[in-house]
Design a protein around this motif. Structure first.
Motif, short mmCIF file in Angstrom:
data_model
loop_
_atom_site.label_atom_id
_atom_site.label_comp_id
_atom_site.label_asym_id
_atom_site.label_seq_id
_atom_site.Cartn_x
_atom_site.Cartn_y
_atom_site.Cartn_z
N VAL A 186 -2.37 11.86 -13.28
CA VAL A 186 -1.92 10.60 -12.67
C VAL A 186 -0.81 10.88 -11.66
CG1 VAL A 186 -0.80 8.37 -13.12
CG2 VAL A 186 -2.60 9.20 -14.66
N ASP A 187 0.12 11.74 -12.03
CA ASP A 187 1.23 12.08 -11.12
C ASP A 187 0.71 12.74 -9.85
OD1 ASP A 187 3.10 11.05 -12.86
OD2 ASP A 187 3.55 12.98 -13.81
N SER A 188 -0.29 13.63 -9.98
CA SER A 188 -0.82 14.30 -8.79
C SER A 188 -1.58 13.31 -7.90
CB SER A 188 -1.72 15.49 -9.18
OG SER A 188 -2.94 15.04 -9.73
N ASP A 189 -2.26 12.33 -8.52
CA ASP A 189 -2.95 11.32 -7.73
C ASP A 189 -1.97 10.38 -7.04
OD1 ASP A 189 -5.39 12.36 -8.28
OD2 ASP A 189 -5.93 10.94 -9.84
N LEU A 190 -0.85 10.12 -7.69
CA LEU A 190 0.21 9.32 -7.07
C LEU A 190 0.71 10.02 -5.80
CD1 LEU A 190 1.65 6.66 -7.77
CD2 LEU A 190 3.38 8.00 -8.96
N GLN A 191 0.87 11.32 -5.89
CA GLN A 191 1.32 12.08 -4.71
C GLN A 191 0.23 12.09 -3.63
OE1 GLN A 191 4.50 12.77 -4.48
NE2 GLN A 191 4.56 11.90 -6.55
N ARG A 192 -1.03 12.12 -4.05
CA ARG A 192 -2.13 12.05 -3.07
C ARG A 192 -2.06 10.73 -2.30
NH1 ARG A 192 -8.45 10.58 -4.23
NH2 ARG A 192 -9.20 10.83 -2.11
N VAL A 193 -1.86 9.62 -3.04
CA VAL A 193 -1.78 8.31 -2.39
C VAL A 193 -0.58 8.25 -1.45
CG1 VAL A 193 -1.36 5.85 -2.80
CG2 VAL A 193 -3.03 7.08 -4.21
N PHE A 194 0.54 8.78 -1.87
CA PHE A 194 1.72 8.80 -1.01
C PHE A 194 1.50 9.67 0.22
CE2 PHE A 194 4.64 7.75 -4.83
CZ PHE A 194 4.52 6.38 -4.57
N ARG A 201 5.17 1.32 -6.96
CA ARG A 201 4.78 2.35 -7.93
C ARG A 201 4.07 1.74 -9.14
NH1 ARG A 201 6.85 7.69 -8.78
NH2 ARG A 201 6.13 8.49 -10.79
N GLU A 202 4.59 0.62 -9.64
CA GLU A 202 3.97 -0.03 -10.80
C GLU A 202 2.57 -0.54 -10.46
OE1 GLU A 202 8.06 -1.65 -12.97
OE2 GLU A 202 7.01 -2.90 -11.50
N ASN A 203 2.39 -1.08 -9.25
CA ASN A 203 1.06 -1.50 -8.81
C ASN A 203 0.10 -0.32 -8.82
OD1 ASN A 203 0.29 -4.32 -7.45
ND2 ASN A 203 2.51 -4.05 -7.27
N LEU A 204 0.54 0.81 -8.29
CA LEU A 204 -0.31 2.00 -8.24
C LEU A 204 -0.64 2.49 -9.65
CD1 LEU A 204 1.37 3.92 -5.28
CD2 LEU A 204 -0.87 2.79 -5.25
N GLU A 205 0.36 2.47 -10.54
CA GLU A 205 0.12 2.93 -11.90
C GLU A 205 -0.85 2.02 -12.65
OE1 GLU A 205 4.12 3.44 -13.38
OE2 GLU A 205 4.16 5.55 -12.76
N LEU A 216 -1.49 9.98 1.70
CA LEU A 216 -2.35 9.18 2.57
C LEU A 216 -1.57 8.03 3.22
CD1 LEU A 216 -5.49 8.95 0.27
CD2 LEU A 216 -5.50 9.95 2.56
N PHE A 217 -0.65 7.45 2.44
CA PHE A 217 0.10 6.27 2.88
C PHE A 217 1.61 6.53 2.75
CE2 PHE A 217 -3.90 4.60 0.97
CZ PHE A 217 -4.46 4.00 2.10
N PRO A 218 2.20 7.27 3.67
CA PRO A 218 3.63 7.58 3.57
C PRO A 218 4.50 6.32 3.48
CG PRO A 218 2.60 8.93 5.27
CD PRO A 218 1.57 7.94 4.84
N ARG A 219 4.03 5.22 4.09
CA ARG A 219 4.80 3.97 4.05
C ARG A 219 4.99 3.50 2.60
NH1 ARG A 219 5.13 -0.04 7.94
NH2 ARG A 219 4.86 1.69 9.38
N LEU A 220 4.00 3.75 1.74
CA LEU A 220 4.12 3.34 0.34
C LEU A 220 5.18 4.16 -0.38
CD1 LEU A 220 0.41 2.74 -0.75
CD2 LEU A 220 2.07 1.09 0.12
N LYS A 221 5.31 5.41 -0.02
CA LYS A 221 6.36 6.25 -0.60
C LYS A 221 7.74 5.68 -0.23
CE LYS A 221 8.33 9.81 -2.56
NZ LYS A 221 8.45 9.84 -4.04
N GLU A 222 7.87 5.27 1.02
CA GLU A 222 9.13 4.68 1.48
C GLU A 222 9.44 3.39 0.74
OE1 GLU A 222 8.74 4.03 5.67
OE2 GLU A 222 8.18 6.11 6.08
N ARG A 223 8.40 2.67 0.33
CA ARG A 223 8.56 1.35 -0.33
C ARG A 223 8.35 1.45 -1.84
NH1 ARG A 223 9.71 0.55 4.41
NH2 ARG A 223 8.83 -1.02 5.82
N GLU A 224 8.42 2.64 -2.40
CA GLU A 224 8.04 2.88 -3.79
C GLU A 224 8.70 1.93 -4.78
OE1 GLU A 224 8.02 6.67 -6.93
OE2 GLU A 224 8.72 6.95 -4.88
#
Length: 236
Positions: free
Chosen positions: A111-119, A95-99, A121-129
């Motif tokens: 920013v929050d909505s773009d974070l959700q967009r990335v998650f 999450r800090e890398n993405l921010e 696209l890449f569900p694995r990143l959400k799991e590893r947040e």
């Protein structure tokens, strides 16, 4: 036209790395740069993102001359790069890398909505947040690098060797996601050694050899060009 390079040269000391590169990227396209190691692909990306100053020529982006613009201001204008080698911050969480990719952004809700967009696209990143970037697999780090570049909400996404070092199944997945990012409205300029994957997804492409563009055409045209097949696709 979103991006135009006009007769761009670039030097590393006494070595001339780019010899009068001219190319264009239109709004909504995926454009690929292919070529062997040392052809000047990554150098072209560094010139566009402002990481290396050009010796001569012009770079225009979205109607503005950005040839001498600082790299950080190019990000604000809408140019974002996922670099070769990924460049993930190993001690920071996903999450800090993405921010970090959103450092130019001012509106927190966006920013929050773009974070959700990335998650999305890449569900694995959400799991590893909450996991640190340095503990991710190579494929997950590549997803993180692309996701971080998207967090600045770019008009033009520069992808430098996104498939490097990945297993074939992951390569397919990364390219499918690149197409999805493009379909969501982001223009993509792609540097890639995997010419087969790049040309099969690109609207247009350029072939670089020793700092010069030697061929250009649609992705399909170059995919079926005998000389390109022989040199880059491993078939005669």
């Amino acid at each position: 036209m979103l991006l135009e390079l006009s007769d761009v040269t670039l030097e590393y000391g006494r070595i001339q790395a780019l010899h009068g590169i001219s190319l264009t990227v239109d709004q909504g396209e995926i454009v690929a740069l292919i070529g062997a190691n040392g052809a000047g692909k990554s150098t072209t990306m560094r010139a566009i993102s402002g990481l290396r100053p050009v010796a001569s020529g012009k770079i225009h982006f979205d109607g503005q001359d950005i040839t001498k613009m600082r790299a950080d201001l190019r990000v604000v204008r809408g140019v974002s790069q996922s670099p070769e080698g990924r460049g993930v911050f190993p001690g920071m969480t996903v999450r800090e890398n993405l921010e970090m990719g959103a450092y130019t952004r001012k509106v927190r809700t966006e920013v929050d909505s773009d974070l959700q967009r990335v998650f999305g696209l890449f569900p694995r990143l959400k799991e590893r947040e909450r996991q640190s970037g340095g503990t991710l697999s190579g494929g997950e780090q590549q997803m993180l690098a692309v996701g971080r570049a998207l967090m600045s909400r770019p008009k033009l996404l520069l992808l430098d060797e996104p498939s490097m070092g990945l297993a074939p199944k992951l390569i397919q997945q990364i390219f499918d996601i690149i197409v999805e990012i493009n379909q969501q409205g982001t223009t993509v300029l792609l540097v890639e050694q995997n010419a087969q994957q790049a040309l099969s997804r690109a609207h247009r492409a350029y072939v670089l050899e020793t700092g010069r563009i030697v061929k250009e055409g649609s992705g399909s045209e170059l995919l079926h060009d005998p000389a390109v097949k022989d040199a880059y696709l491993g078939v005669a």
